[in-house]
Design a protein around this motif. Sequence first.
Motif, mmCIF file in Angstrom:
data_model
loop_
_atom_site.group_PDB
_atom_site.id
_atom_site.type_symbol
_atom_site.label_atom_id
_atom_site.label_comp_id
_atom_site.label_asym_id
_atom_site.label_seq_id
_atom_site.Cartn_x
_atom_site.Cartn_y
_atom_site.Cartn_z
ATOM 1 N N ASP A 59 -5.452 5.485 -6.299
ATOM 2 C CA ASP A 59 -4.515 6.240 -5.480
ATOM 3 C C ASP A 59 -3.222 5.143 -4.990
ATOM 4 O O ASP A 59 -2.272 5.984 -4.538
ATOM 5 N N ASN A 60 -3.343 4.122 -5.181
ATOM 6 C CA ASN A 60 -2.117 3.260 -4.764
ATOM 7 C C ASN A 60 -0.903 3.308 -5.875
ATOM 8 O O ASN A 60 -0.606 2.476 -6.297
ATOM 9 N N ILE A 64 0.775 -1.098 -0.043
ATOM 10 C CA ILE A 64 -0.077 0.103 -0.005
ATOM 11 C C ILE A 64 0.897 1.462 0.040
ATOM 12 O O ILE A 64 1.602 1.209 0.743
ATOM 13 N N GLU A 87 1.654 4.748 0.545
ATOM 14 C CA GLU A 87 0.994 5.934 1.479
ATOM 15 C C GLU A 87 1.628 7.191 1.015
ATOM 16 O O GLU A 87 1.083 8.384 1.374
ATOM 17 N N GLU A 88 2.714 7.304 0.262
ATOM 18 C CA GLU A 88 3.368 8.497 -0.206
ATOM 19 C C GLU A 88 3.266 8.479 -1.749
ATOM 20 O O GLU A 88 3.163 7.545 -2.147
#
Length: 387
Positions: free
Chosen positions: A116-117, A5, A7-8
């Motif tokens: 978004d990943n 995942i 996250e940035e």
Amino acid sequence: MSELILEESIVSVSWLKAHLNASNLVILDATIPKVTHTSSLDTEAFQFPKARFFDIKKKFSDPDGPFPNTCPSEAQFTREAQNIGINKNSAIVVYDDNGIYSSARAWWLFKAFGHDNVAVLNGGLPEWKQAHFPLEKKHPINYSTGNFIAKYQEGYLLFFNDIQVLKNNSKYKILDARSANRFHGLAPEPREGLRSGTIPHSKNLPFENLLSDYRLLSKEHLEQKFATITDQKEQLIFSCGSGITACVLALGADVIGYKNIAVYDGSWTEYGSLITNENTMHWTKDELIAYTLLYAANSNFIEDNKEKNVIIERVDMQTFQNIHDEFDADNDYQSIQKIVQGVKDHQFNTNDINALLAEIKMLFFADGEFDVTERIMYRSLKHILEQ
């Protein structure tokens, strides 16, 4: 290894090297040649292990669009993403051969279509090579069809009609990622037939100002770059030549926490083609004087209300607004050319020029000051007008 995942919005080459075997990792090569370069890259024969080519030009842009690199449809994005094996759970890392250039466009498109990943590789291929990490020669690869479904998200991309509405809204700021010389009309646009110019009220933040040795600057330095030109209260719209490097600005803004951001899809190629801005004289003498005074008033980039009132005395409010709109659409070079041509067309004599210079000086004294910046502007205009 468990599924990733991201996250940035940006990851390092060392991070990627450590996660190469993640089950849902997909590495995309989104390289396109820089529009200002004529030669091909010497690195283009190599790629990351198992990298897949994200073809911005032929697969992930509107094939029928009148302008380059514009957004594809949901159906097209779904089809082409599935063709390169993108799944709903894919953790996508995008790179390009230039460091960070077109990879940011691919990143932004995935976000615009609901995925978004996804992250950009900081430093791209040059940084990976510098770390002596493994590469392979590019070769055809067959992928299992992915199950990704694109769902277009409103607000990530803006279009011509949006810009026409928002360019005069003080809540929005347009930042142009082109070089300073292109933004100010001192260097020609690289696309044949495209005029120089800027979108009214836009400011210049060259995308390369956010980079150092192929890499995105640190958060601290990014914050400093953006703080010189905008603040978190404004809603930012990013533009460039054709929607590619505008996404680098979007990446930088996202990394430091800006939320209200969008990319103008057609950028200057579209705007400059659809909005003409002829340099021919079409003003009365008073309108030319008003334009010249407006140019002088912006010497320090601040229009004082007292200075505005001096100009409005020359023309009515509606004419002033029309002149102001034209001034906003002109770059510095175009403004000077219009003033010089106007003085010539209206056959200003020595007395006319002296009277205009006196009005410029009165304008500067309207707020009770005649500061250094205004003195420099006065001398420059005096030199131009007396030629």
